[in-house]
Each structure stands twice: as structure tokens, then as C-alpha cells.
Design a protein around this motif. Structure first.
Motif, PDB file in Angstrom:
ATOM      1  N   VAL A  13       0.847  -1.196   0.000  1.00 25.41           N
ATOM      2  CA  VAL A  13       0.000   0.000   0.000  1.00 25.41           C
ATOM      3  C   VAL A  13       0.881   1.243   0.000  1.00 25.41           C
ATOM      4  O   VAL A  13       1.694   1.435   0.900  1.00 25.41           O
ATOM      5  CB  VAL A  13      -0.951   0.014   1.216  1.00 25.41           C
ATOM      6  CG1 VAL A  13      -1.766   1.297   1.248  1.00 25.41           C
ATOM      7  CG2 VAL A  13      -1.860  -1.203   1.199  1.00 25.41           C
ATOM      8  N   ASP A  14       0.721   2.085  -1.021  1.00 23.14           N
ATOM      9  CA  ASP A  14       1.466   3.342  -1.117  1.00 23.14           C
ATOM     10  C   ASP A  14       0.824   4.350  -0.175  1.00 23.14           C
ATOM     11  O   ASP A  14      -0.327   4.741  -0.365  1.00 23.14           O
ATOM     12  CB  ASP A  14       1.434   3.858  -2.552  1.00 23.14           C
ATOM     13  CG  ASP A  14       2.166   5.189  -2.706  1.00 23.14           C
ATOM     14  OD1 ASP A  14       2.807   5.650  -1.736  1.00 23.14           O
ATOM     15  OD2 ASP A  14       2.081   5.772  -3.791  1.00 23.14           O
ATOM     16  N   ARG A  15       1.537   4.756   0.832  1.00 23.50           N
ATOM     17  CA  ARG A  15       1.020   5.732   1.803  1.00 23.50           C
ATOM     18  C   ARG A  15       1.699   7.093   1.633  1.00 23.50           C
ATOM     19  O   ARG A  15       1.657   7.932   2.515  1.00 23.50           O
ATOM     20  CB  ARG A  15       1.223   5.212   3.213  1.00 23.50           C
ATOM     21  CG  ARG A  15       0.520   3.889   3.452  1.00 23.50           C
ATOM     22  CD  ARG A  15      -0.289   3.887   4.712  1.00 23.50           C
ATOM     23  NE  ARG A  15      -0.887   2.601   4.940  1.00 23.50           N
ATOM     24  CZ  ARG A  15      -2.177   2.352   4.798  1.00 23.50           C
ATOM     25  NH1 ARG A  15      -2.998   3.299   4.431  1.00 23.50           N
ATOM     26  NH2 ARG A  15      -2.660   1.156   5.033  1.00 23.50           N
ATOM     27  N   THR A  16       2.323   7.316   0.483  1.00 22.90           N
ATOM     28  CA  THR A  16       2.990   8.582   0.210  1.00 22.90           C
ATOM     29  C   THR A  16       1.976   9.721   0.291  1.00 22.90           C
ATOM     30  O   THR A  16       0.944   9.691  -0.377  1.00 22.90           O
ATOM     31  CB  THR A  16       3.619   8.570  -1.202  1.00 22.90           C
ATOM     32  OG1 THR A  16       4.461   7.442  -1.312  1.00 22.90           O
ATOM     33  CG2 THR A  16       4.399   9.840  -1.455  1.00 22.90           C
ATOM     34  N   PRO A  17       2.243  10.735   1.125  1.00 25.52           N
ATOM     35  CA  PRO A  17       1.299  11.851   1.248  1.00 25.52           C
ATOM     36  C   PRO A  17       1.093  12.580  -0.082  1.00 25.52           C
ATOM     37  O   PRO A  17       1.996  12.673  -0.905  1.00 25.52           O
ATOM     38  CB  PRO A  17       1.969  12.776   2.262  1.00 25.52           C
ATOM     39  CG  PRO A  17       2.907  11.900   3.022  1.00 25.52           C
ATOM     40  CD  PRO A  17       3.385  10.873   2.026  1.00 25.52           C
ATOM     41  N   PHE A  18      -0.130  13.078  -0.273  1.00 21.71           N
ATOM     42  CA  PHE A  18      -0.469  13.828  -1.481  1.00 21.71           C
ATOM     43  C   PHE A  18      -1.340  15.021  -1.093  1.00 21.71           C
ATOM     44  O   PHE A  18      -1.833  15.104   0.018  1.00 21.71           O
ATOM     45  CB  PHE A  18      -1.168  12.931  -2.503  1.00 21.71           C
ATOM     46  CG  PHE A  18      -2.545  12.453  -2.095  1.00 21.71           C
ATOM     47  CD1 PHE A  18      -3.690  13.061  -2.592  1.00 21.71           C
ATOM     48  CD2 PHE A  18      -2.702  11.384  -1.217  1.00 21.71           C
ATOM     49  CE1 PHE A  18      -4.953  12.619  -2.227  1.00 21.71           C
ATOM     50  CE2 PHE A  18      -3.959  10.926  -0.849  1.00 21.71           C
ATOM     51  CZ  PHE A  18      -5.092  11.555  -1.356  1.00 21.71           C
ATOM     52  N   SER A  40      -3.477  19.347   2.582  1.00 22.90           N
ATOM     53  CA  SER A  40      -2.067  19.023   2.340  1.00 22.90           C
ATOM     54  C   SER A  40      -1.631  17.800   3.141  1.00 22.90           C
ATOM     55  O   SER A  40      -2.164  17.541   4.224  1.00 22.90           O
ATOM     56  CB  SER A  40      -1.176  20.199   2.750  1.00 22.90           C
ATOM     57  OG  SER A  40      -1.476  21.318   1.957  1.00 22.90           O
ATOM     58  N   ASP A  41      -0.651  17.089   2.606  1.00 20.62           N
ATOM     59  CA  ASP A  41      -0.008  15.963   3.288  1.00 20.62           C
ATOM     60  C   ASP A  41      -0.988  14.889   3.752  1.00 20.62           C
ATOM     61  O   ASP A  41      -0.904  14.382   4.873  1.00 20.62           O
ATOM     62  CB  ASP A  41       0.834  16.455   4.471  1.00 20.62           C
ATOM     63  CG  ASP A  41       1.959  17.359   4.013  1.00 20.62           C
ATOM     64  OD1 ASP A  41       2.559  17.058   2.958  1.00 20.62           O
ATOM     65  OD2 ASP A  41       2.234  18.364   4.689  1.00 20.62           O
ATOM     66  N   VAL A  42      -1.897  14.507   2.873  1.00 25.79           N
ATOM     67  CA  VAL A  42      -2.871  13.460   3.177  1.00 25.79           C
ATOM     68  C   VAL A  42      -2.220  12.106   2.909  1.00 25.79           C
ATOM     69  O   VAL A  42      -1.694  11.874   1.823  1.00 25.79           O
ATOM     70  CB  VAL A  42      -4.128  13.623   2.290  1.00 25.79           C
ATOM     71  CG1 VAL A  42      -5.090  12.470   2.493  1.00 25.79           C
ATOM     72  CG2 VAL A  42      -4.793  14.958   2.572  1.00 25.79           C
ATOM     73  N   PRO A  43      -2.242  11.206   3.895  1.00 22.91           N
ATOM     74  CA  PRO A  43      -1.666   9.885   3.646  1.00 22.91           C
ATOM     75  C   PRO A  43      -2.505   9.106   2.636  1.00 22.91           C
ATOM     76  O   PRO A  43      -3.724   9.037   2.750  1.00 22.91           O
ATOM     77  CB  PRO A  43      -1.674   9.209   5.014  1.00 22.91           C
ATOM     78  CG  PRO A  43      -2.587   9.999   5.860  1.00 22.91           C
ATOM     79  CD  PRO A  43      -2.722  11.353   5.256  1.00 22.91           C
ATOM     80  N   ALA A  44      -1.847   8.543   1.638  1.00 23.07           N
ATOM     81  CA  ALA A  44      -2.541   7.747   0.624  1.00 23.07           C
ATOM     82  C   ALA A  44      -2.817   6.355   1.178  1.00 23.07           C
ATOM     83  O   ALA A  44      -2.337   5.984   2.246  1.00 23.07           O
ATOM     84  CB  ALA A  44      -1.669   7.659  -0.622  1.00 23.07           C
TER      85      ALA A  44
END
Length: 136
Positions: free
Chosen positions: A12-17, A86-90
């Protein structure tokens, strides 16, 4: 004593977006900036974004939008506004938007958090406009 179970899901990609939530606002809920752009007014301009377990992931404010033209039929003259987070965990299965404005249905029931998806939160303004142009 309670124990917590943490599950690590490496796929699971949790990179913030940066997320955007779009909505059409009528009359007294938006400010017309006079150049075809608009933004939400007052409490309608502040939202919270929750994760699937209802924890707060981010808070956001209305960043802008545009006045809808006649091609939008009954929605013409309203504001397609967006709130930016901003900076929402994916990687959440679901996201929920809680408005700073208390909203009610026609029969007087308060609307709870609105469920949305990561794909919708990643939409551009052009993609959101196309969604609103779809027949309903």
C-alpha cells in the motif's frame, strides 16, 4: 489491558499527497471574486478530512473555484469550489469529509460525514467539471 494490532501492508502506497474536495455552492455560501473565480464563504470554507477509522488526517480551507457557465444548466451561476488538504496519507480504503458548516437534508436530518475515494480526492479542476457535467 487492551492490545493494539498494527498491520504492515508494504504493497500500500502511503505517500502523502495534496487532496482536493469539490462541491457546488449556491447563493450565500460563496464569494464571487469578480473574474469568473470564487471561493466558499465563512464556515463552509473549512473542512476536515477523516480516514476510514474516522481519525482526522488533515484540515483544509477553500482555496478557490470557478463560477459555472450556462452549459451546466440549473447549476449555472453557482460556484464549483474546492477545499485543499495538504499531506494526506494515501492508501486509505475510504475518506470522509466533515464540513465546518452544519448541513441538513430537506426533512431536517443533519448530514454526517460524506464518504469519498482517493481517486476523487486526486481529481483536477477539469476532471471535477466533467463529473458535474454528467447527467444526473
Amino acid at each position: 489491558m487492551g492490545t493494539a494490532l498494527l498491520v504492515w501492508e508494504p504493497w500500500v502506497d502511503r505517500t502523502p499527497f495534496t487532496a482536493r474536495n469539490y462541491g457546488v455552492l449556491g447563493g450565500a455560501m460563496f464569494v464571487d471574486d469578480g473574474d469568473g473565480s470564487c471561493h466558499a464563504e465563512g464556515a463552509a470554507a473549512r473542512d476536515k478530512l477523516l480516514g476510514e477509522d474516522k481519525r482526522v488526517l488533515a484540515t483544509g480551507s477553500s482555496w478557490g473555484g470557478e463560477i459555472l457557465s450556462s452549459e451546466y444548466g440549473d447549476l449555472a451561476g453557482r460556484c464549483l469550489a474546492y477545499t485543499e488538504f495538504s499531506d494526506v496519507p494515501a492508501g486509505e480504503d475510504a475518506y470522509f469529509i466533515v464540513s465546518g458548516e452544519r448541513l441538513y437534508t430537506a426533512d431536517g436530518k443533519e448530514l454526517g460525514p460524506a464518504e469519498t475515494t482517493e481517486a476523487l480526492l486526486r481529481q483536477s479542476m477539469a476532471e471535477a467539471e466533467q463529473e458535474w457535467l454528467k447527467p444526473r
